[in-house]
Write an enzyme that holds these catalytic residues in place. Structure first.
Site, PDB file in Angstrom:
ATOM      1  N   MET A  19       4.910   2.385 -29.077  1.00 11.80           N
ATOM      2  CA  MET A  19       6.136   1.592 -28.980  1.00 11.80           C
ATOM      3  C   MET A  19       6.297   0.657 -30.174  1.00 11.80           C
ATOM      4  O   MET A  19       7.387   0.526 -30.724  1.00 11.80           O
ATOM      5  CB  MET A  19       6.156   0.799 -27.663  1.00 11.80           C
ATOM      6  CG  MET A  19       6.224   1.650 -26.423  1.00 11.80           C
ATOM      7  SD  MET A  19       7.534   2.881 -26.446  1.00 11.80           S
ATOM      8  CE  MET A  19       8.991   1.850 -26.319  1.00 11.80           C
ATOM      9  N   ASP A  38      -1.824  -6.294 -35.213  1.00 16.43           N
ATOM     10  CA  ASP A  38      -2.584  -5.542 -34.213  1.00 16.43           C
ATOM     11  C   ASP A  38      -4.032  -5.985 -34.379  1.00 16.43           C
ATOM     12  O   ASP A  38      -4.480  -6.195 -35.509  1.00 16.43           O
ATOM     13  CB  ASP A  38      -2.455  -4.023 -34.444  1.00 16.43           C
ATOM     14  CG  ASP A  38      -2.897  -3.218 -33.221  1.00 16.43           C
ATOM     15  OD1 ASP A  38      -2.060  -2.535 -32.613  1.00 16.43           O
ATOM     16  OD2 ASP A  38      -4.110  -3.275 -32.871  1.00 16.43           O
ATOM     17  N   VAL A  95       1.660  -4.544 -26.604  1.00 16.28           N
ATOM     18  CA  VAL A  95       0.244  -4.175 -26.474  1.00 16.28           C
ATOM     19  C   VAL A  95       0.057  -3.460 -25.136  1.00 16.28           C
ATOM     20  O   VAL A  95       1.023  -3.216 -24.420  1.00 16.28           O
ATOM     21  CB  VAL A  95      -0.692  -5.406 -26.592  1.00 16.28           C
ATOM     22  CG1 VAL A  95      -0.427  -6.162 -27.894  1.00 16.28           C
ATOM     23  CG2 VAL A  95      -0.543  -6.346 -25.400  1.00 16.28           C
ATOM     24  N   GLU A  97      -0.494  -2.271 -21.361  1.00 16.44           N
ATOM     25  CA  GLU A  97       0.198  -2.761 -20.156  1.00 16.44           C
ATOM     26  C   GLU A  97      -0.799  -3.478 -19.244  1.00 16.44           C
ATOM     27  O   GLU A  97      -1.315  -2.900 -18.283  1.00 16.44           O
ATOM     28  CB  GLU A  97       0.853  -1.567 -19.452  1.00 16.44           C
ATOM     29  CG  GLU A  97       1.730  -1.921 -18.275  1.00 16.44           C
ATOM     30  CD  GLU A  97       3.094  -2.484 -18.662  1.00 16.44           C
ATOM     31  OE1 GLU A  97       3.230  -3.039 -19.768  1.00 16.44           O
ATOM     32  OE2 GLU A  97       4.006  -2.375 -17.843  1.00 16.44           O
ATOM     33  N   LYS A 102      -1.441  -9.778 -21.831  1.00 18.95           N
ATOM     34  CA  LYS A 102      -0.143 -10.258 -22.318  1.00 18.95           C
ATOM     35  C   LYS A 102      -0.056 -11.782 -22.163  1.00 18.95           C
ATOM     36  O   LYS A 102       0.461 -12.479 -23.027  1.00 18.95           O
ATOM     37  CB  LYS A 102       1.008  -9.547 -21.586  1.00 18.95           C
ATOM     38  CG  LYS A 102       1.099  -8.061 -22.000  1.00 18.95           C
ATOM     39  CD  LYS A 102       2.291  -7.359 -21.405  1.00 18.95           C
ATOM     40  CE  LYS A 102       2.221  -5.851 -21.498  1.00 18.95           C
ATOM     41  NZ  LYS A 102       2.704  -5.224 -22.714  1.00 18.95           N
ATOM     42  N   SER A 124       6.845  -2.323 -19.339  1.00 12.15           N
ATOM     43  CA  SER A 124       7.695  -1.437 -18.543  1.00 12.15           C
ATOM     44  C   SER A 124       7.754  -1.910 -17.101  1.00 12.15           C
ATOM     45  O   SER A 124       8.659  -1.535 -16.370  1.00 12.15           O
ATOM     46  CB  SER A 124       7.155  -0.011 -18.497  1.00 12.15           C
ATOM     47  OG  SER A 124       6.515   0.346 -19.659  1.00 12.15           O
ATOM     48  N   HIS A 145      13.014  -4.224 -23.161  1.00 17.69           N
ATOM     49  CA  HIS A 145      12.427  -2.953 -22.745  1.00 17.69           C
ATOM     50  C   HIS A 145      13.062  -1.813 -23.532  1.00 17.69           C
ATOM     51  O   HIS A 145      14.171  -1.379 -23.229  1.00 17.69           O
ATOM     52  CB  HIS A 145      12.612  -2.770 -21.233  1.00 17.69           C
ATOM     53  CG  HIS A 145      11.917  -1.572 -20.682  1.00 17.69           C
ATOM     54  ND1 HIS A 145      12.374  -0.856 -19.614  1.00 17.69           N
ATOM     55  CD2 HIS A 145      10.775  -0.946 -21.087  1.00 17.69           C
ATOM     56  CE1 HIS A 145      11.555   0.153 -19.379  1.00 17.69           C
ATOM     57  NE2 HIS A 145      10.583   0.119 -20.255  1.00 17.69           N
ATOM     58  N   ASN A 195      13.746   2.215 -14.342  1.00 17.99           N
ATOM     59  CA  ASN A 195      12.533   2.775 -13.741  1.00 17.99           C
ATOM     60  C   ASN A 195      12.463   2.522 -12.240  1.00 17.99           C
ATOM     61  O   ASN A 195      11.834   3.285 -11.517  1.00 17.99           O
ATOM     62  CB  ASN A 195      11.278   2.243 -14.442  1.00 17.99           C
ATOM     63  CG  ASN A 195      11.078   2.916 -15.799  1.00 17.99           C
ATOM     64  OD1 ASN A 195      11.669   3.971 -16.074  1.00 17.99           O
ATOM     65  ND2 ASN A 195      10.270   2.312 -16.647  1.00 17.99           N
TER      66      ASN A 195
HETATM   67  P1  NAD Z   1      -0.317   1.978 -27.131  1.00 14.19           P
HETATM   68  O1  NAD Z   1      -1.584   2.129 -26.376  1.00 14.19           O
HETATM   69  O2  NAD Z   1       0.217   3.161 -27.882  1.00 14.19           O
HETATM   70  O3  NAD Z   1      -0.452   0.779 -28.161  1.00 14.19           O
HETATM   71  C1  NAD Z   1      -0.939  -0.488 -27.836  1.00 14.19           C
HETATM   72  C2  NAD Z   1      -1.368  -1.199 -29.119  1.00 14.19           C
HETATM   73  O4  NAD Z   1      -1.688  -2.552 -28.796  1.00 14.19           O
HETATM   74  C3  NAD Z   1      -2.610  -0.590 -29.784  1.00 14.19           C
HETATM   75  O5  NAD Z   1      -2.336  -0.344 -31.154  1.00 14.19           O
HETATM   76  C4  NAD Z   1      -3.658  -1.695 -29.641  1.00 14.19           C
HETATM   77  O6  NAD Z   1      -4.583  -1.735 -30.736  1.00 14.19           O
HETATM   78  C5  NAD Z   1      -2.789  -2.939 -29.601  1.00 14.19           C
HETATM   79  N1  NAD Z   1      -3.448  -4.106 -29.005  1.00 14.19           N
HETATM   80  C6  NAD Z   1      -4.211  -4.153 -27.893  1.00 14.19           C
HETATM   81  N2  NAD Z   1      -4.633  -5.406 -27.659  1.00 14.19           N
HETATM   82  C7  NAD Z   1      -4.120  -6.180 -28.648  1.00 14.19           C
HETATM   83  C8  NAD Z   1      -4.201  -7.559 -28.971  1.00 14.19           C
HETATM   84  N3  NAD Z   1      -4.920  -8.403 -28.219  1.00 14.19           N
HETATM   85  N4  NAD Z   1      -3.546  -7.997 -30.057  1.00 14.19           N
HETATM   86  C9  NAD Z   1      -2.841  -7.162 -30.835  1.00 14.19           C
HETATM   87  N5  NAD Z   1      -2.736  -5.839 -30.592  1.00 14.19           N
HETATM   88  C10 NAD Z   1      -3.363  -5.361 -29.506  1.00 14.19           C
HETATM   89  O7  NAD Z   1       0.761   1.460 -26.074  1.00 14.19           O
HETATM   90  P2  NAD Z   1       2.350   1.773 -26.006  1.00 14.19           P
HETATM   91  O8  NAD Z   1       2.572   3.095 -25.336  1.00 14.19           O
HETATM   92  O9  NAD Z   1       2.938   1.514 -27.350  1.00 14.19           O
HETATM   93  O10 NAD Z   1       2.827   0.662 -24.974  1.00 14.19           O
HETATM   94  C11 NAD Z   1       2.941  -0.687 -25.329  1.00 14.19           C
HETATM   95  C12 NAD Z   1       3.740  -1.437 -24.276  1.00 14.19           C
HETATM   96  O11 NAD Z   1       5.036  -0.852 -24.193  1.00 14.19           O
HETATM   97  C13 NAD Z   1       3.165  -1.388 -22.869  1.00 14.19           C
HETATM   98  O12 NAD Z   1       3.415  -2.606 -22.234  1.00 14.19           O
HETATM   99  C14 NAD Z   1       3.963  -0.260 -22.214  1.00 14.19           C
HETATM  100  O13 NAD Z   1       4.011  -0.376 -20.817  1.00 14.19           O
HETATM  101  C15 NAD Z   1       5.317  -0.480 -22.841  1.00 14.19           C
HETATM  102  N6  NAD Z   1       6.196   0.693 -22.865  1.00 14.19           N
HETATM  103  C16 NAD Z   1       5.710   1.920 -23.178  1.00 14.19           C
HETATM  104  C17 NAD Z   1       6.559   3.020 -23.204  1.00 14.19           C
HETATM  105  C18 NAD Z   1       6.041   4.379 -23.581  1.00 14.19           C
HETATM  106  O14 NAD Z   1       6.747   5.376 -23.337  1.00 14.19           O
HETATM  107  N7  NAD Z   1       4.868   4.495 -24.194  1.00 14.19           N
HETATM  108  C19 NAD Z   1       7.941   2.849 -22.943  1.00 14.19           C
HETATM  109  C20 NAD Z   1       8.423   1.577 -22.668  1.00 14.19           C
HETATM  110  C21 NAD Z   1       7.554   0.502 -22.636  1.00 14.19           C
END
Ligand code: NAD
Length: 408
Positions: A19, A38, A95, A97, A102, A124, A145, A195
């Site tokens: 994301m 990150d 980051v 979920e 968070k 999400s 979102h 959702n």
């Molecule tokens: P992901 O696992 O692909 O990426 C998460 C990133 O966060 C990683 O690069 C990780 O290194 C980084 N991270 C973890 N802890 C950290 C910290 N303390 N400081 C800085 N960086 C940190 O996850 P994603 O799929 O991109 O999802 C991210 C968020 O977006 C979640 O809350 C998820 O629910 C939401 N979301 C995801 C989707 C989807 O389809 N993937 C859609 C909408 C919303």
């Protein structure tokens, strides 16, 4: 220059995963300078490379020129820590979920960032009020979102928490417009608008697998109505393993009969498109969903194992249950004030969930059927299938008054 006190010129994104990458590009494409954080330097490096690659691809496709690509790339820079981003106008956190994670991040950001900065989460499903509560600036906390892939999907749910200030919502919606998004303000509840409705829809789809339908039958019924893809093809795109891992992490929901087919598929390594097999089979390098008789056998085996006596389920029943599940939940969302209008709900479904444009959206479709008819069909489902089908109060009222959801 905008009149809003929260004019957004500089932003930061926390998280360089799926994301974060898309969100960074949305901002850079809109002319906003972005700093990217990150805690895993490798993820940040890979994220930067992925962004550069996407822009290079757009140049090759002739969508943007080399100079434009260079400008967009130039707006994105990495930042080592939160002090480096102290002057940004907006932070979007993306980051993992996890509420505690968070909250920790929001607490730290709140301590370091300038007082006028807005803090947004791309969660999400987590409660935005619980995230806002750890800061000294809850009026400036909200959900943004995005949908995956964020730089392509049009929909942006702007999630209003209990204390979010109207000017902050306005600034977020204006930014959404600059990013070319269709922004819809949603109240803070489990799943927000899109959702939360999807959950009721996929529960019906999964239930019908256990009762007698096959994944391809459910998908074909929805696709013949005009959906871009049916629910099981959608799971294959999103990744069946996401829900599986989430249930494992949460330590609950694994025993729900409705997810037993998903569980079995994941145990077999069938996560969806990314592994070449899910509810369908995919040839290497292809996204073409191919019917797989092994999946049909697995579905039949799981449902018999759970004690179901399977029966044939035709397309009319599949459509009826999936669409009315969306409509009834949509009406509840409207009556609770989670959505500001039926039109907003339709925008969410048209721009984020592949609902057929020709049908106008689930609420417009329901209005076209007439509220009395919708109420009658819901009552019949309630009688045969249980009280979760009880018509939303708003549907009962509109049916009595001859009203429409679009005017509620
Ligand atoms: P992901 O696992 O692909 O990426 C998460 C990133 O966060 C990683 O690069 C990780 O290194 C980084 N991270 C973890 N802890 C950290 C910290 N303390 N400081 C800085 N960086 C940190 O996850 P994603 O799929 O991109 O999802 C991210 C968020 O977006 C979640 O809350 C998820 O629910 C939401 N979301 C995801 C989707 C989807 O389809 N993937 C859609 C909408 C919303």
């Amino acid at each position: 220059m905008s009149q809003n006190a929260y004019d957004i010129q500089r932003a930061a994104v926390i998280g360089a995963g799926t994301m974060g990458r898309g969100i960074v590009m949305c901002l850079a494409n809109a002319g906003v300078r972005v700093q990217w954080v990150d805690n895993n330097p490798q993820m940040l490096e890979q994220g930067m490379a992925a962004v550069a690659q996407t822009y290079a691809h757009s140049v090759r496709q002739g969508r943007i020129g080399e100079a434009e690509a260079a400008e967009r790339r130039g707006r994105v820079e990495s930042a080592a820590n939160y002090s480096a981003i102290r002057d940004v106008d907006l932070v979007i956190e993306a980051v993992y979920e996890n509420l505690e994670l968070k909250q920790t991040i929001f607490r730290e950001l709140d301590a370091v960032l300038k007082p006028s900065a807005i803090l947004a989460s791309n969660t999400s499903a987590l409660n935005i009020d619980a995230i806002a509560a750890v800061t000294q600036r809850p009026a400036q906390v909200l959900g943004l979102h995005f949908f995956s892939p964020a730089h392509i999907m049009k929909l942006l749910e702007v999630v209003r928490a209990a204390k979010t200030a109207p000017a902050v919502l306005q600034a977020a919606t204006a930014l959404g417009e600059r990013m070319g998004k269709v922004s819809v303000v949603a109240g803070n509840c489990q799943g927000f608008i899109g959702n939360r409705m999807l959950d009721t829809y996929v529960r019906e789809a999964r239930s019908m697998l256990l009762e007698g339908a096959l994944p391809s039958e459910v998908d074909e019924a929805m696709q013949s109505f005009g959906f871009a893809m049916g629910p099981f093809r959608m799971f294959d795109v999103v990744g069946i393993d996401l829900g599986w891992h989430a249930r494992e992490l949460a330590g609950k929901g694994q025993d729900d009969p409705l997810v037993q087919v998903d569980n079995r598929l994941c145990e077999l390594g069938r996560y969806g498109q990314k592994t070449g097999n899910g509810f369908y089979h995919y040839e290497p390098g292809s996204r073409q969903a191919e019917h797989d008789p092994e999946v049909d056998a697995l579905v039949v085996g799981v449902s018999r194992g759970l004690g179901y006596e399977r029966r044939a389920i035709g397309a009319p029943e599949i459509l009826e249950r999936c669409l009315l599940a969306l409509v009834n939940e949509g009406a509840k969302i409207l009556q609770e004030g989670i959505a500001e209008s039926a039109h907003d709900i339709d925008l969410v479904y048209l721009n984020g969930y592949g609902f057929p444009a020709a049908q106008g959206g689930p609420m417009a479709w329901a209005d076209a059927q007439g509220m009395a008819q919708i109420k009658k069909r819901l009552l019949a489902l309630e009688k045969n299938r249980g009280e979760h089908w009880h018509p939303a109060g708003l549907i009962g009222r509109l049916a009595a008054e001859g009203g429409r959801l679009s005017q509620a």
